[in-house]
Design an enzyme around this catalytic site. Structure first.
Site, PDB file in Angstrom:
ATOM      1  N   LYS A 179       0.728  -1.260   0.082  1.00  0.00           N
ATOM      2  CA  LYS A 179      -0.198  -0.005  -0.176  1.00  0.00           C
ATOM      3  C   LYS A 179       0.863   1.291   0.077  1.00  0.00           C
ATOM      4  O   LYS A 179       0.396   2.272  -0.468  1.00  0.00           O
ATOM      5  CB  LYS A 179      -1.020   0.068   1.234  1.00  0.00           C
ATOM      6  CG  LYS A 179      -1.990  -1.118   1.137  1.00  0.00           C
ATOM      7  CD  LYS A 179      -3.345  -0.829   1.108  1.00  0.00           C
ATOM      8  CE  LYS A 179      -4.266  -1.843   0.492  1.00  0.00           C
ATOM      9  NZ  LYS A 179      -5.494  -2.004   0.724  1.00  0.00           N
ATOM     10  N   LYS A 208     -11.005  -4.871  -4.369  1.00  0.00           N
ATOM     11  CA  LYS A 208     -11.960  -4.013  -4.635  1.00  0.00           C
ATOM     12  C   LYS A 208     -11.445  -2.712  -4.784  1.00  0.00           C
ATOM     13  O   LYS A 208     -12.009  -1.764  -5.504  1.00  0.00           O
ATOM     14  CB  LYS A 208     -12.865  -3.968  -3.643  1.00  0.00           C
ATOM     15  CG  LYS A 208     -12.375  -3.652  -2.127  1.00  0.00           C
ATOM     16  CD  LYS A 208     -13.492  -3.326  -1.091  1.00  0.00           C
ATOM     17  CE  LYS A 208     -13.237  -4.317  -0.008  1.00  0.00           C
ATOM     18  NZ  LYS A 208     -12.450  -3.722   1.013  1.00  0.00           N
ATOM     19  N   LYS A 243      -4.105 -10.717  -6.912  1.00  0.00           N
ATOM     20  CA  LYS A 243      -5.482 -10.873  -6.116  1.00  0.00           C
ATOM     21  C   LYS A 243      -6.579 -10.035  -6.715  1.00  0.00           C
ATOM     22  O   LYS A 243      -6.125  -8.801  -7.134  1.00  0.00           O
ATOM     23  CB  LYS A 243      -5.135 -10.689  -4.659  1.00  0.00           C
ATOM     24  CG  LYS A 243      -6.166 -10.673  -3.745  1.00  0.00           C
ATOM     25  CD  LYS A 243      -5.892 -10.248  -2.142  1.00  0.00           C
ATOM     26  CE  LYS A 243      -6.160  -8.729  -2.422  1.00  0.00           C
ATOM     27  NZ  LYS A 243      -6.834  -8.446  -1.006  1.00  0.00           N
TER      28      LYS A 243
HETATM   29  P1  ATP Z   1      -8.511  -3.388  -0.865  1.00  0.00           P
HETATM   30  O1  ATP Z   1      -8.293  -3.698  -2.043  1.00  0.00           O
HETATM   31  O2  ATP Z   1      -9.355  -2.194  -0.348  1.00  0.00           O
HETATM   32  O3  ATP Z   1      -7.424  -3.603   0.154  1.00  0.00           O
HETATM   33  P2  ATP Z   1      -9.654  -6.002  -0.650  1.00  0.00           P
HETATM   34  O4  ATP Z   1     -10.520  -6.466  -1.822  1.00  0.00           O
HETATM   35  O5  ATP Z   1      -8.365  -6.715  -0.549  1.00  0.00           O
HETATM   36  O6  ATP Z   1      -9.651  -4.521  -0.346  1.00  0.00           O
HETATM   37  P3  ATP Z   1     -10.339  -6.265   2.247  1.00  0.00           P
HETATM   38  O7  ATP Z   1     -11.363  -5.358   2.923  1.00  0.00           O
HETATM   39  O8  ATP Z   1      -9.049  -5.867   2.650  1.00  0.00           O
HETATM   40  O9  ATP Z   1     -10.608  -6.687   0.617  1.00  0.00           O
HETATM   41  O10 ATP Z   1     -10.691  -7.879   2.578  1.00  0.00           O
HETATM   42  C1  ATP Z   1     -11.866  -8.182   3.153  1.00  0.00           C
HETATM   43  C2  ATP Z   1     -11.629  -9.926   3.325  1.00  0.00           C
HETATM   44  O11 ATP Z   1     -11.810 -10.511   1.982  1.00  0.00           O
HETATM   45  C3  ATP Z   1     -10.237 -10.143   3.799  1.00  0.00           C
HETATM   46  O12 ATP Z   1     -10.587 -11.411   4.840  1.00  0.00           O
HETATM   47  C4  ATP Z   1      -9.743 -10.672   2.743  1.00  0.00           C
HETATM   48  O13 ATP Z   1      -8.632 -11.550   3.307  1.00  0.00           O
HETATM   49  C5  ATP Z   1     -10.653 -11.240   1.801  1.00  0.00           C
HETATM   50  N1  ATP Z   1     -10.295 -11.220   0.455  1.00  0.00           N
HETATM   51  C6  ATP Z   1      -9.977  -9.874  -0.255  1.00  0.00           C
HETATM   52  N2  ATP Z   1      -9.699 -10.274  -1.529  1.00  0.00           N
HETATM   53  C7  ATP Z   1      -9.809 -11.458  -1.733  1.00  0.00           C
HETATM   54  C8  ATP Z   1      -9.535 -12.351  -2.888  1.00  0.00           C
HETATM   55  N3  ATP Z   1      -9.168 -12.081  -3.981  1.00  0.00           N
HETATM   56  N4  ATP Z   1      -9.532 -13.876  -2.458  1.00  0.00           N
HETATM   57  C9  ATP Z   1      -9.910 -14.316  -1.488  1.00  0.00           C
HETATM   58  N5  ATP Z   1      -9.931 -13.508  -0.307  1.00  0.00           N
HETATM   59  C10 ATP Z   1     -10.039 -12.093  -0.448  1.00  0.00           C
END
Ligand code: ATP
Ligand code: LTN
Length: 335
Positions: free
Chosen positions: A118, A203, A200
């Site tokens: 980040k 969002k 990964k």
């Molecule tokens: P950001 O991009 O804003 O960091 P993010 O999509 O990674 O967001 P988080 O809010 O950080 O989402 O994650 C929420 C939950 O979803 C966490 O438990 C995270 O491990 C899970 N998660 C996020 N993206 C994935 C993915 N691509 N596959 C599996 N689990 C995920």
């Protein structure tokens, strides 16, 4: 008669940041698993304080927080059975985070891969909150004497540092905190981006890289049609050499509740077009009922607000017990 052999109910805690559109990765890696715990006390927060580590548009953040609450409920989390609440409504999170900041080392925080990623992504805003993010997350978890933390694999390191902080604190003051375990089912630990399947699905990446839980069927169809595959044309599960196809197969087999072998066998002799079509149908079929429930819940804002208020009170009551104990142990004057 009291059942003395009954085991203590497990506590499950997790959170999701309302930092963007909730994706299929969030759903498969986290949300979907939240509904799988029986005979446990479950708490799920909208981690709004965490989102402030990256600059947010205030109006969007408010909207997305309410939307995430409605998504939790629409995915099957009954708000009378599970404590669904907003992190910032429970002051104990920020209060414990301050104390735990004083029991966490700069060195261990600087090893966190999310911080490194980040900081690169937001090089103009490497703030102290981004650095201490895992301490707030540890506070979320430890306040409730949590046993199990369902997350995607990207959060494993944060659960590990939470355990280290808890063990360090317990080593000084006695058994104050329960030591939590991560819960990361292998198949859905990391759902990949549709356009760059070695990364990964996230969002905070551009729209065409992910499917959102609230995407319309035509958007889902279009995004999956454009999903990156490869040129050898064979449907085979091989994440290393065929990351795009393997990601689609994972989504399909998990949503259809089949083994990977069954899913691959069902597509024998077919091409990538058929694979994408099958994934599209499975995703739309999974999300349609969630979206229908979501629309009902979000239309009743007063009802949703009442749920969140009630649940924040429940959470604050539980959190306060741990916070009091911590304040007492470290020597803060309690009168
Ligand atoms: P950001 O991009 O804003 O960091 P993010 O999509 O990674 O967001 P988080 O809010 O950080 O989402 O994650 C929420 C939950 O979803 C966490 O438990 C995270 O491990 C899970 N998660 C996020 N993206 C994935 C993915 N691509 N596959 C599996 N689990 C995920
Ligand atoms: N940091 C998590 C979201 C989160 C969380 C938590 C997850 C905040 N607090 C407590 C589990 C337990 C993320 O997914 N980025």
């Amino acid at each position: 008669m009291e059942n003395t052999t009954a085991e203590k109910r497990k506590v499950v805690f997790s959170g999701i940041q309302p930092s963007g559109n909730i994706t299929l990765g969030n759903y498969m890696g986290a949300l979907r698993n939240f509904t799988s715990f029986e005979n446990a006390d479950c708490l799920y927060c909208m981690a709004d304080l965490h989102t402030l580590t990256v600059r947010q548009n205030p109006a969007d953040l408010r909207k997305r927080t309410a939307s995430l609450a409605a998504i939790y409920i629409a995915c099957g989390l009954d708000p009378d059975e599970n404590i669904i609440y907003c992190q910032s409504h429970v002051p104990a999170h920020a209060e414990l985070a301050w104390v735990l900041n004083c029991y966490t080392y700069m060195g261990e925080l600087s090893r966190m891969t999310q911080f490194k990623d980040k900081s690169q992504k937001h090089a103009d805003n490497i703030n102290a909150g981004l650095f201490t993010y895992p301490v707030l997350m540890a506070s979320d978890i430890l306040l409730y004497q949590t046993n199990i933390v369902p997350v995607g694999v990207d959060q494993k390191q944060h659960v590990e540092i939470c355990r280290d902080i808890a063990q360090r604190f317990n080593g000084i003051y006695g058994d104050v905190f329960q030591i939590p375990e991560p819960y990361i089912p292998k198949a859905t630990a990391k759902i990949m981006s549709l356009t760059e399947p070695t990364k990964k699905m996230s969002k905070s990446d551009p729209e065409d890289t992910f499917i959102a839980v609230l995407d319309k069927p035509e958007d889902i169809r279009r995004k999956l049609k454009r999903a990156v595959t490869d040129s050898d044309g064979e449907i085979r599960f091989d994440p290393e050499n065929k990351p795009g196809v393997s990601n689609l197969l994972t989504i399909l087999s998990v949503l259809k509740k089949e083994t990977m072998e069954e899913t691959v066998a069902s597509l024998q002799g077919l091409g990538y077009g058929a694979l994408k079509e099958a994934v599209t149908e499975a995703v739309i079929g999974e999300l349609a009922p969630i979206q229908a429930r979501y629309n009902e819940i979000i239309a009743d804002k007063d009802g949703l607000n009442a749920i969140l208020k009630r649940n924040a009170e429940k959470a604050q009551y539980l959190a306060q017990k741990t916070l009091r104990k911590v304040y007492k142990k470290v020597g803060l004057y309690q009168g």
